[in-house]
Structures are given as structure tokens and as C-alpha cells.
Write a protein that holds these residues in place. Sequence first.
Motif, PDB file in Angstrom:
ATOM      1  N   ASN A  65      17.016  31.533  81.325  1.00  0.00           N
ATOM      2  CA  ASN A  65      16.579  30.240  81.862  1.00  0.00           C
ATOM      3  C   ASN A  65      15.696  29.492  80.865  1.00  0.00           C
ATOM      4  O   ASN A  65      15.750  28.258  80.779  1.00  0.00           O
ATOM      5  CB  ASN A  65      15.820  30.424  83.176  1.00  0.00           C
ATOM      6  N   TYR A  69      16.677  25.783  80.001  1.00  0.00           N
ATOM      7  CA  TYR A  69      15.869  24.641  80.436  1.00  0.00           C
ATOM      8  C   TYR A  69      14.841  24.183  79.411  1.00  0.00           C
ATOM      9  O   TYR A  69      14.282  23.100  79.542  1.00  0.00           O
ATOM     10  CB  TYR A  69      15.163  24.965  81.749  1.00  0.00           C
ATOM     11  N   LYS A  74      10.095  25.615  84.697  1.00  0.00           N
ATOM     12  CA  LYS A  74      11.423  25.462  85.289  1.00  0.00           C
ATOM     13  C   LYS A  74      12.220  26.766  85.157  1.00  0.00           C
ATOM     14  O   LYS A  74      12.958  27.140  86.068  1.00  0.00           O
ATOM     15  CB  LYS A  74      12.171  24.295  84.653  1.00  0.00           C
ATOM     16  N   ARG A  77      10.821  29.085  87.904  1.00  0.00           N
ATOM     17  CA  ARG A  77      11.197  28.670  89.257  1.00  0.00           C
ATOM     18  C   ARG A  77      12.688  28.862  89.551  1.00  0.00           C
ATOM     19  O   ARG A  77      13.087  28.904  90.701  1.00  0.00           O
ATOM     20  CB  ARG A  77      10.820  27.204  89.496  1.00  0.00           C
ATOM     21  N   ASN A  78      13.506  28.990  88.499  1.00  0.00           N
ATOM     22  CA  ASN A  78      14.933  29.164  88.693  1.00  0.00           C
ATOM     23  C   ASN A  78      15.400  30.609  88.553  1.00  0.00           C
ATOM     24  O   ASN A  78      16.596  30.877  88.559  1.00  0.00           O
ATOM     25  CB  ASN A  78      15.715  28.242  87.756  1.00  0.00           C
ATOM     26  N   SER A  80      16.416  33.858  90.182  1.00  0.00           N
ATOM     27  CA  SER A  80      16.967  34.045  91.532  1.00  0.00           C
ATOM     28  C   SER A  80      15.970  34.710  92.478  1.00  0.00           C
ATOM     29  O   SER A  80      15.877  34.331  93.651  1.00  0.00           O
ATOM     30  CB  SER A  80      18.269  34.855  91.483  1.00  0.00           C
ATOM     31  N   ARG A  83      13.514  32.046  93.507  1.00  0.00           N
ATOM     32  CA  ARG A  83      14.136  31.054  94.378  1.00  0.00           C
ATOM     33  C   ARG A  83      14.232  31.589  95.803  1.00  0.00           C
ATOM     34  O   ARG A  83      13.951  30.878  96.764  1.00  0.00           O
ATOM     35  CB  ARG A  83      15.502  30.660  93.838  1.00  0.00           C
ATOM     36  N   TYR A 106      21.204  33.078  95.278  1.00  0.00           N
ATOM     37  CA  TYR A 106      20.370  32.118  94.560  1.00  0.00           C
ATOM     38  C   TYR A 106      20.649  32.107  93.056  1.00  0.00           C
ATOM     39  O   TYR A 106      20.006  31.382  92.303  1.00  0.00           O
ATOM     40  CB  TYR A 106      18.884  32.416  94.795  1.00  0.00           C
ATOM     41  N   GLU A 110      20.676  25.634  91.206  1.00  0.00           N
ATOM     42  CA  GLU A 110      19.507  25.243  90.414  1.00  0.00           C
ATOM     43  C   GLU A 110      18.481  24.552  91.299  1.00  0.00           C
ATOM     44  O   GLU A 110      18.812  23.855  92.234  1.00  0.00           O
ATOM     45  CB  GLU A 110      19.961  24.277  89.322  1.00  0.00           C
ATOM     46  N   GLN A 111      17.243  24.728  90.968  1.00  0.00           N
ATOM     47  CA  GLN A 111      16.145  24.109  91.723  1.00  0.00           C
ATOM     48  C   GLN A 111      15.522  23.018  90.908  1.00  0.00           C
ATOM     49  O   GLN A 111      15.405  23.057  89.734  1.00  0.00           O
ATOM     50  CB  GLN A 111      15.115  25.175  92.054  1.00  0.00           C
TER      51      GLN A 111
END
Length: 111
Positions: A65, A69, A74, A77-78, A80, A83, A106, A110-111
Amino acid sequence: MIITSKYLVPKGYAAMAIFPFIFVHDQNMRDNKTLINHERIHLRQQVELLILPFYLWYVTEYLINRLRYKDAKKAYRNISFEREAYGNEADLDYLANRRLWSFLKYLHSEQ
């Protein structure tokens, strides 16, 4: 078991779950039901992945991630596991009804 330690919880975080403990940054956080539920969700995830594979998966997903990102928050927070925990922390009955390996749903969103 909930342990208060401002030294074991990374800066910027309120709590952390390392099986079988939940570490909280300060004493007042011990009574935060949402926070403790979030960490208990992590404990369940750790048990179902037999502890060590959980940590390997967590770090691997974070690193992937991070590349994806280019942003630490980020990326975190992404994950799984995060999430699932953030998405269900307010549901204090979540663990009573949670199915095995629920974090898998999850993985790809994406969040």
C-alpha cells in the motif's frame, strides 16, 4: 488483558494489539469501548491467522500500500485488517457475529 503504556504504543496512535495484550497510550483510553473493540477485532484476526502470519501479512500489505499510495496514513488505513476494524469498531456485537476470515472482504476495496 489491557495494559497502559505510553512507551509501547507508537506515537500518533491511541492503542495497539499484540496478542494477547491490548496496549493503550493512557489510562483514560481503557474505558473507550469503541477503541477497545477495534483492538479486540485485531486480536481475533491475529488468532485466526495463528499470530505470526498475521504480522507478516500486515507488514506486507502495508508495504504494498505504501508503494501504491505513496502516503503512510493512506497505506495504513487501507490494510484489510484496519479496514475491517475501523469499519466495525462501533458495533460492540461485531465479534459475536463475525465470520471466520472476515477481513478478506476488505482486501480489494479502497478507503
